[in-house]
Design an enzyme around this catalytic site. Structure first.
Site, short mmCIF file in Angstrom:
data_model
loop_
_atom_site.label_atom_id
_atom_site.label_comp_id
_atom_site.label_asym_id
_atom_site.label_seq_id
_atom_site.Cartn_x
_atom_site.Cartn_y
_atom_site.Cartn_z
N GLU A 195 0.83 -1.21 0.00
CA GLU A 195 0.00 0.00 0.00
C GLU A 195 0.86 1.26 0.00
OE1 GLU A 195 -3.06 -0.19 -0.65
OE2 GLU A 195 -3.26 -2.35 -0.37
N ASP A 258 3.22 -4.80 -5.30
CA ASP A 258 3.61 -6.09 -4.73
C ASP A 258 5.13 -6.21 -4.63
OD1 ASP A 258 1.07 -7.10 -4.32
OD2 ASP A 258 0.99 -8.22 -6.20
#
Length: 324
Positions: A195, A258
């Site tokens: 995030e 990711d």
């Protein structure tokens, strides 16, 4: 008809029982009431403090990585470090519980255990009035909006440069302040690093530390970024599921996040805990287990067309293939 569609797409063989439908309806209409009940009963302050400490370490690893980026000119690099420093973190639950948490809905007819439809009207009327009242007012950057502390997820809002980590995901097996650190960093740590990285992906990079879209990267830095991002796009475009290629451009932002999230979580883990080989193995096992999922073929094919996330299998394989 709805059940048949859900069966074909998701394998759902029966509609949920009434108590579950009522729970989800209540959570949707009164998210902060439900959040407060959940946090008071099932989320300890020790978990929150421990998670904040881990997030701080992951942010420091991210900061050190930014400071080493030679493809960024010094001015842009300094601004990037500044944006990361300005990124706020709402962990577990809202730092200030909003007024909606304590709303009785009395002005809209109140809430009754015997009047489902009237309850719906009351909560909906409250939401409409609250939305109208916010028009023209200053943005509450830390507002959770319609999200709930019960969500098993995490969110980054680029328009306020804020990270929201609900208590729902700070639970076993993803996280516990009493379980092995390797599991925490490999699972929730990588998710939270993901995030954070969204603030600097193919879309997030266009927003500054205050959440304003102003294109603060120089043209040369943007070109360097796009060259590197194309490598990730090409990598994922090479993967196939059910004979269909993943759209590397569609999934680019998530694949970048990711990759960054795993790396920063690992670097923070190694620096803080000096793990042995077994601990390192557990870190990567936890990362892989986070994305364990079964998907029906029809659902998987639909996701290839419209989901910005790569299939979970390749969120593991693709991300780890970039890791050294």
């Amino acid at each position: 008809t709805l059940l048949k569609w859900k069966m074909q797409l998701y394998g759902v063989s029966a509609l949920p029982p009434r108590q579950k439908k009522c729970y989800f309806a209540t959570k949707s209409a009164m998210s902060m009431h439900v959040s407060r009940l959940f946090v008071d009963d099932d989320f300890s302050e020790a978990s929150r403090v421990s998670a904040l400490e881990m997030l701080s370490e992951i942010r420091n690893a991210f900061k050190e990585s930014l400071e080493r980026k030679t493809w960024m000119d010094p001015v842009t690099r300094q601004k990037a470090v500044g944006k990361l420093g300005e990124m706020f973190m709402e962990v577990g639950y809202p730092s200030v519980w909003p007024a909606a948490t304590y709303e009785s809905y009395a002005a809209f007819g109140g809430i009754s255990s015997k009047a489902y439809f009237n309850n719906y009207l009351a909560t909906n009327a409250y939401d409409v009035n609250r939305s109208i009242a916010r028009v023209g007012t200053k943005v509450d950057r830390r507002s959770w909006g319609d999200e709930s502390a019960t969500e098993v997820n995490a969110f980054y809002n680029r328009k306020v440069n804020g990270l929201f980590i609900p208590a729902g995901i700070l639970q076993k097996p993803f996280y516990s302040h009493t379980q092995a650190a390797a599991r925490n960093y490999g699972s929730v740590g990588a998710v939270c690093g993901h995030e954070m990285t969204h603030g600097f992906d193919d879309v997030g990079r266009e927003y500054d530390g205050a959440g304003n879209r102003n294109g603060w990267w120089t043209a040369a830095v943007v070109r360097s970024f796009k060259t590197r991002a194309q490598c990730i796009s090409d990598l994922f475009s090479g993967y196939t599921e059910y004979g269909e290629h993943i759209d590397g451009q569609l999934t680019l932002g998530e694949a970048i996040a990711d990759s960054g999230g795993l790396r920063f979580a690992y670097e923070a883990f190694v620096k803080k805990h000096t793990p042995d080989k077994s601990d390192k193995r557990l870190f990567f096992v936890a990362m892989g287990q986070t994305w364990c999922k079964k998907t029906r073929e029809r659902s998987a094919r639909a996701a290839l067309i419209g989901d910005v996330h790569p299939p979970n299998k390749f969120r593991v394989i693709g991300t780890l293939s970039q890791f050294d």
